[in-house]
Design an enzyme around this catalytic site. Sequence first.
Site, short mmCIF file in Angstrom:
data_model
loop_
_atom_site.label_atom_id
_atom_site.label_comp_id
_atom_site.label_asym_id
_atom_site.label_seq_id
_atom_site.Cartn_x
_atom_site.Cartn_y
_atom_site.Cartn_z
N CYS A 196 0.85 -1.20 0.00
CA CYS A 196 0.00 0.00 0.00
C CYS A 196 0.88 1.25 0.00
CB CYS A 196 -0.98 -0.06 1.17
SG CYS A 196 -2.48 0.88 0.85
N HIS A 246 -3.60 -5.14 0.79
CA HIS A 246 -2.95 -5.65 2.01
C HIS A 246 -3.02 -7.18 2.05
CE1 HIS A 246 -2.35 -1.80 4.10
NE2 HIS A 246 -3.40 -1.43 3.39
N GLU A 291 -1.46 -9.21 3.76
CA GLU A 291 -1.32 -9.75 5.12
C GLU A 291 -2.68 -10.08 5.74
OE1 GLU A 291 -0.81 -6.63 4.23
OE2 GLU A 291 -1.25 -5.17 5.80
N1 GLN Z 1 -2.17 6.67 2.77
C1 GLN Z 1 -2.25 5.88 1.61
C2 GLN Z 1 -3.62 5.98 0.94
O1 GLN Z 1 -4.58 6.35 1.55
C3 GLN Z 1 -1.93 4.43 1.91
C4 GLN Z 1 -2.88 3.76 2.85
C5 GLN Z 1 -2.37 2.45 3.36
O2 GLN Z 1 -1.17 2.19 3.33
N2 GLN Z 1 -3.25 1.64 3.91
O3 GLN Z 1 -3.75 5.66 -0.22
#
Ligand code: GLN
Length: 543
Positions: free
Chosen positions: A387, A513, A515
């Site tokens: 992310c 994600h 994970e």
């Molecule tokens: N801040 C980034 C976004 O909103 C990444 C978010 C995250 O890593 N969950 O896109």
Amino acid sequence: MAVDNNTKYIFITGGVVSSLGKGIASASIGLLLKSRGLRVTILKLDPYINVDPGTLSPYQHGEVFVTDDGAETDLDLGHYERFIHDNMTKKNNATTGQIYYSVIKKERRGDYLGKTVQVIPHITDEIKYRIRTAGHDNVIYDVIIVEVGGTIGDIESLPFLEAIRQLCLEAGHENALNIHLTLVPYIKAAGEFKTKPTQHSVMRLRAIGIQPDVLLCRCEDHMGTDIKNKIGLFCNVAKEAVVEATDVSIIYQVPLVFEEGGLGNLLAQRLKLKTRKPNLSKWKAFVKNVQNPEKKITIAICGKYVELKDSYKSIIESFVHAGAACNAHVELKWVDAEEIENHTVAQFFGDVSGILIPGGFGNRGIEGKISVAGYARENNIPFFGICLGMQCAIIEFARNVCGMKNANGAEFSPQTDYPVIDIMEEQKNLSNLGGTMRLGAYECKIKPDTKTFNIYGKQTIHERHRHRYEVNNRYLDDFEKKGLIATGVNPGTNLVEIVEIQGHPWFIGVQFHPELKSRALEPSPPFREFVKAALDYAANRIV
Ligand code: GLN
């Protein structure tokens, strides 16, 4: 909604202190029942007033666990999924905020027909409804396990306990059971286990009208039959229902400790459940693998919430799963992204075999993470960006490979000439922060003949998201010309979900994600392959 009168309920409360591992205990009990062929789900009741933890800082609450259906939930749901190997839903977590929110909405609609709306019966009815309808809509469960957040004695969990008292009465003795997880401390100076805190905690429960049927006693070591008998006598619990929960080094041992203590059979008998013999062989093999790895590697995690490891719970567990699958112990080296900004990157990462940058929000530590991604790229160190981690890697690539000076993400620098990570159109005019990110599972199509394809071994995957910003497709051609390829794309929207850098041994960034879907017996593919790549890197370095 699938409610069935044959469903049994197990309620789990905690006493004496917090952090006794109620989530792990609930997940373990779920596994013991599931291994007996039962359909099980677990509901977490959270006493706070936030509608969900999505707006809470990781320092307050640890990780926010996201379900397939896009709910932002308590991190205990992660344990449930990892132990019972089933997807949780938005109906597996209810907060006081949600309960009041629905009751107040009903009141505004006029549903209560002029009645005074009160904690009993309206709030407690809503809680009971949430309990009965927990889990997947189309599944009828043999057992619904309910974990009550907080510790007995807290004011805020009282409506939950009252609802449980009522539900036990309504369901009948054979269909509902209360487990109380408590602490039995060992006082070194006296050379004794002390039962008084447990007695007091049970006394408070009984004053509310709940008599525990089973006591799970957290203790440093075996407390012995005399202590168990004493606890049983004073707390009005059958002595065979006083079960030790001795400290273990690996959380995945907990179900085995419970099974050995007779808990699985005890629950099955007391609730008159029709079960088959428990089958825990795969679980035992997994625990053995975690306990006896042949290899060891160090992987660095460079984030900004590194003081509170709960913020990265699912990532930590994913490495346990991936390590077990690769016969390796993965040592995690935590690096604070902000600290790097005043040092050379090599000082922190010279000795590691892989670098992971996890998700995160806001500006703090961003420049540190960007330089770490560059260090991994230039030095051929296996790199995994999740992310925000992927976003940082793309910013670095844009600046240093594509010559886009000061390229940035719109979240960190809205005025940049090269917004290589940008906000989605539909996110621009949102006024509410709660529950409005791109959340939950989305389909991703993987390009054949790529490293990404080899990782997943299939063309279509579903992974879970939680973010507002995305790769800006305007720059994709520039990136691809220089070797950073979009290897996974959302088929509906064309949003970039996975990138890899060609010619690098292992450099993968994912917008989702992974994970969140790693399970004890089914590690997340990119984590497993990342660990393999790190092992290769370590082996080649020594030579
Ligand atoms: N801040 C980034 C976004 O909103 C990444 C978010 C995250 O890593 N969950 O896109």
